[in-house]
Write a protein that holds these residues in place. Sequence first.
Motif, PDB file in Angstrom:
ATOM      1  N   GLU A   1      87.471  -8.750 -49.585  1.00 43.88           N
ATOM      2  CA  GLU A   1      88.109  -9.219 -50.817  1.00 43.88           C
ATOM      3  C   GLU A   1      89.565  -8.760 -50.825  1.00 43.88           C
ATOM      4  OE1 GLU A   1      87.356  -7.679 -55.020  1.00 43.88           O
ATOM      5  OE2 GLU A   1      86.159  -9.521 -54.974  1.00 43.88           O
TER       6      GLU A   1
ATOM      7  N   THR B   1      93.978  -9.543 -52.049  1.00 44.78           N
ATOM      8  CA  THR B   1      95.031 -10.222 -52.803  1.00 44.78           C
ATOM      9  C   THR B   1      96.082 -10.672 -51.796  1.00 44.78           C
ATOM     10  OG1 THR B   1      94.713  -8.893 -54.791  1.00 44.78           O
ATOM     11  CG2 THR B   1      96.832  -9.991 -54.564  1.00 44.78           C
TER      12      THR B   1
ATOM     13  N   TYR C   1      88.702 -15.081 -45.860  1.00 44.90           N
ATOM     14  CA  TYR C   1      88.650 -13.905 -46.725  1.00 44.90           C
ATOM     15  C   TYR C   1      88.414 -14.324 -48.174  1.00 44.90           C
ATOM     16  CZ  TYR C   1      90.409 -11.507 -42.649  1.00 44.90           C
ATOM     17  OH  TYR C   1      90.530 -11.005 -41.383  1.00 44.90           O
ATOM     18  N   LYS C   2      87.927 -13.416 -48.979  1.00 45.83           N
ATOM     19  CA  LYS C   2      87.694 -13.688 -50.400  1.00 45.83           C
ATOM     20  C   LYS C   2      88.989 -13.386 -51.160  1.00 45.83           C
ATOM     21  CE  LYS C   2      82.797 -12.434 -50.097  1.00 45.83           C
ATOM     22  NZ  LYS C   2      81.760 -11.427 -50.510  1.00 45.83           N
ATOM     23  N   ILE C   3      89.738 -14.439 -51.470  1.00 47.87           N
ATOM     24  CA  ILE C   3      91.023 -14.254 -52.148  1.00 47.87           C
ATOM     25  C   ILE C   3      90.792 -14.193 -53.658  1.00 47.87           C
ATOM     26  CG2 ILE C   3      93.340 -15.175 -52.508  1.00 47.87           C
ATOM     27  CD1 ILE C   3      93.063 -16.678 -49.879  1.00 47.87           C
ATOM     28  N   LYS C   4      90.970 -13.014 -54.241  1.00 45.25           N
ATOM     29  CA  LYS C   4      90.763 -12.898 -55.684  1.00 45.25           C
ATOM     30  C   LYS C   4      92.014 -13.294 -56.465  1.00 45.25           C
ATOM     31  CE  LYS C   4      91.651  -7.883 -55.841  1.00 45.25           C
ATOM     32  NZ  LYS C   4      91.071  -6.573 -56.249  1.00 45.25           N
ATOM     33  N   LYS C   5      93.177 -13.246 -55.782  1.00 39.96           N
ATOM     34  CA  LYS C   5      94.424 -13.621 -56.447  1.00 39.96           C
ATOM     35  C   LYS C   5      95.502 -13.899 -55.417  1.00 39.96           C
ATOM     36  CE  LYS C   5      97.465 -12.099 -60.231  1.00 39.96           C
ATOM     37  NZ  LYS C   5      97.817 -10.980 -61.149  1.00 39.96           N
ATOM     38  N   THR C   6      96.387 -14.845 -55.742  1.00 43.28           N
ATOM     39  CA  THR C   6      97.578 -15.066 -54.920  1.00 43.28           C
ATOM     40  C   THR C   6      98.810 -14.791 -55.768  1.00 43.28           C
ATOM     41  OG1 THR C   6      97.699 -17.431 -55.471  1.00 43.28           O
ATOM     42  CG2 THR C   6      96.441 -16.827 -53.501  1.00 43.28           C
TER      43      THR C   6
ATOM     44  N   GLY D   1      94.015  -2.530 -54.549  1.00 46.01           N
ATOM     45  CA  GLY D   1      93.098  -3.255 -53.667  1.00 46.01           C
ATOM     46  C   GLY D   1      93.783  -3.694 -52.382  1.00 46.01           C
TER      47      GLY D   1
END
Length: 343
Positions: A258, A260, A278-283, A300
């Motif tokens: 996970e 950013t 990948y697990k992108i939680k935010k850009t 993170g």
Amino acid sequence: MNIKTEITKIHYNKNAKGVLVQLLDLASIFYGIGSRLKNQLYDKNILKPKKVNAFVISVGNLTTGGVGKTPVVSEIAKYYISKNERTAIISRGYGGKLSNKNINVISDGQKIYYNAKLSGDEPFWLAQNTKGAIVITSKNRYNAAKYAIEKFGVTKIVLDDGFQHRKLYRDVDLVLMDSEKGFGNEKLLPAGPLREGTESFKRIDRLVIVSKNTDHTKAEKLSRIMSKKMHLQTQVCYTEPACIYNIKTGEHLPLGAEITAICAIGQPEQFFKFLKDYKIKKTITFDDHHLYKEEELPQGIIITTEKDAVKMKDFNRSDIYALKLKTTLDIQDIINNFLPKDT
């Protein structure tokens, strides 16, 4: 609303409408007049580019940033260095704190003298990733080229972002085109991303389509189309993810983590696409050449570009990773088959 971000959206939307679009269209008329006048003065030999006693190859583009010049500049310089040629890379040094009114030696090929904030992210990356290359920044590329020859005995010069800089004579004009973005709405600045009109195609020796996808079919097709349409020699530069590594330890990041994703580059969309495993939680995006502060970064795991990572190197964090790209380009073909300019 970030006006720069909104204008960039307009540049790549042929159907954009509104008051801002109309104002930009009006401004581009005056920009076009100035651009064409400058080029006509050079085309008619009223103004003449200055020559230096070295072979000069320019790497440029017709649109604003994000096409992928920096790794191509590095690969060409590496090619010459592998042939035992004394090679210099000359850049304007945009985004660095050093005054580009001066001639700044960022690297003498062995030692790097300035950090990324002073030199600019791209010159610093070039110095780090092009072993043996002299890297110089200056607004006056002719004086910088002369200095490189006189001080370091340079025989080959790679001009970074040099297509519009006509004051220095070049033996080869290499122009890059983004396979995904193309020429956007095909308008001149500031209404569109074009720095010059398509009449400038006659100055191009080789058009390189930079593939911004792991599937290179589109880029290869575009290369064939541009070759026939514009009567140009074309080829494809293949850009693919190589690995994602920790900028302090070099450790690779396992797939599926996970993260950013953060960057400050001209066209961030493709960078984010390269992180699909990948697990992108935010850009998070910043303006091109942004100088980062550590407090701007969220907690993170962070993945950024190598160009951005050089400005985060001294941060007190161990969870910043950079995406390394592999660039594949047939430089031998370029060198052997360029069309010499009339003297």
